[in-house]
Design an enzyme around this catalytic site. Sequence first.
Site, PDB file in Angstrom:
ATOM      1  N   HIS A  53       0.871  -1.184   0.000  1.00  0.00           N
ATOM      2  CA  HIS A  53       0.000   0.000   0.000  1.00  0.00           C
ATOM      3  C   HIS A  53       0.903   1.228   0.000  1.00  0.00           C
ATOM      4  O   HIS A  53       1.703   1.422   0.912  1.00  0.00           O
ATOM      5  CB  HIS A  53      -0.916   0.011   1.223  1.00  0.00           C
ATOM      6  CG  HIS A  53      -1.878   1.160   1.215  1.00  0.00           C
ATOM      7  ND1 HIS A  53      -3.112   1.101   0.600  1.00  0.00           N
ATOM      8  CD2 HIS A  53      -1.782   2.416   1.734  1.00  0.00           C
ATOM      9  CE1 HIS A  53      -3.738   2.243   0.743  1.00  0.00           C
ATOM     10  NE2 HIS A  53      -2.952   3.068   1.425  1.00  0.00           N
ATOM     11  N   CYS A  54       0.760   2.047  -1.038  1.00  0.00           N
ATOM     12  CA  CYS A  54       1.635   3.206  -1.202  1.00  0.00           C
ATOM     13  C   CYS A  54       0.910   4.475  -0.754  1.00  0.00           C
ATOM     14  O   CYS A  54      -0.095   4.856  -1.351  1.00  0.00           O
ATOM     15  CB  CYS A  54       2.058   3.336  -2.665  1.00  0.00           C
ATOM     16  SG  CYS A  54       3.193   4.723  -2.957  1.00  0.00           S
ATOM     17  N   PRO A  55       1.409   5.149   0.278  1.00  0.00           N
ATOM     18  CA  PRO A  55       0.740   6.385   0.725  1.00  0.00           C
ATOM     19  C   PRO A  55       0.888   7.525  -0.277  1.00  0.00           C
ATOM     20  O   PRO A  55       0.066   8.449  -0.278  1.00  0.00           O
ATOM     21  CB  PRO A  55       1.439   6.699   2.049  1.00  0.00           C
ATOM     22  CG  PRO A  55       2.772   6.029   1.947  1.00  0.00           C
ATOM     23  CD  PRO A  55       2.564   4.806   1.136  1.00  0.00           C
TER      24      PRO A  55
ATOM     25  N   ASN B 197      -1.978   6.938  -2.434  1.00  0.00           N
ATOM     26  CA  ASN B 197      -3.191   6.666  -1.658  1.00  0.00           C
ATOM     27  C   ASN B 197      -3.973   5.515  -2.273  1.00  0.00           C
ATOM     28  O   ASN B 197      -5.192   5.577  -2.448  1.00  0.00           O
ATOM     29  CB  ASN B 197      -4.074   7.914  -1.572  1.00  0.00           C
ATOM     30  CG  ASN B 197      -5.209   7.743  -0.574  1.00  0.00           C
ATOM     31  OD1 ASN B 197      -5.099   6.974   0.389  1.00  0.00           O
ATOM     32  ND2 ASN B 197      -6.310   8.441  -0.791  1.00  0.00           N
TER      33      ASN B 197
END
Length: 360
Positions: free
Chosen positions: A152-154, A157
């Site tokens: 999950h890449c912030p 998002n």
Amino acid sequence: MAPTHVLRCCQRGLAWIPVIFIALVVCWSYYAYVVELCLYTITMMGERIVYLIFFHVSFVMFVWSYWKTIFTKPANPSKEFCLPKAEKERYEKEERPESQQEILWRAASTLPMYTRTGAGAIRYCDRCQVIKPDRCHHCSACDMCVLKMDHHCPWVNNCVGFSNYKFFILFLAYSLVYCLFIAATVLQYFIKFWTNELNNSAKFHVLFLFFVAAMFCISILSLFSYHLWLVGKNRSTIEAFRAPVFRTGSDKNGFSLGFRKNIAQVFGDQKQYWLLPIYTSQGDGLTFPTRLVNADAEQATVTLQPDSNKCVPEVSVSPLSESQNRLLSNEQQANNAEDHLAENVLKSAESETVTMESES
């Protein structure tokens, strides 16, 4: 205490802060390069035109791939991986893990699955109430099971997985090209900054444009190199840290089909579309060919057996799907056929030798 849905909405709103930050930096870099550098600082018209053309090409490709990475919805397991209503009620009523596993093993008998948990059990998500397909994992940030989940890449998002992994790789590639181009073309004017050859209005933008481009270039280069290595090995970030467990045990190279086919799984067969942020990945995200599964039709059925100390029935897994067979190498099938033919010839020769000895 605030309601749960209010906290959830606040959490989703805060998750967009990194994306907004990147968008603001990109907008400022566009203004600083096009207006302050190209229009106000560069005096040669030919140099200005060349810089603007290459800048806008890299800018468009960067924004396009970034947009696709953000707004491509993660792929989820299909309905066939959900427990039937009756089985789900039985599963929820059962308190013993052994009985729950019996239900899962029966439900998984018709599913094309080749991986298990470290203890040899069926991979089941209690949150989503689905049997996890191979390479599928639950994302706590997205609160869903994602097919071929990578991480999950912030900064986008979004959860990077089967549906947008190609877009994520292209996003890293074009952002690296964008930063390299800016740093390389701004360098000479950055040097002029120290010799006081620039006017006061352009000093600030040129100075920070070079520093920001160089900083992002270094950070993106390491991340891009790592994901290129993962693509070549046909692994996800999760699988790089925790090898998938097959019926023969854990194997970090279980999904590797060779360098060329590993790349084709992410980017597709048509090379003219590799550099475009359009969907060309192979497969359906639910089933994947493995090097542990023979392509021979006589050995296409794989039997999964639980640990010997568990009272779980033996279940036969379905053969490879059409999408899997399409990805398998024709050379591998030819080699398997040749080996099978050679083995038959050898066995027949041995049987003739034994017959001749018995007759003599």
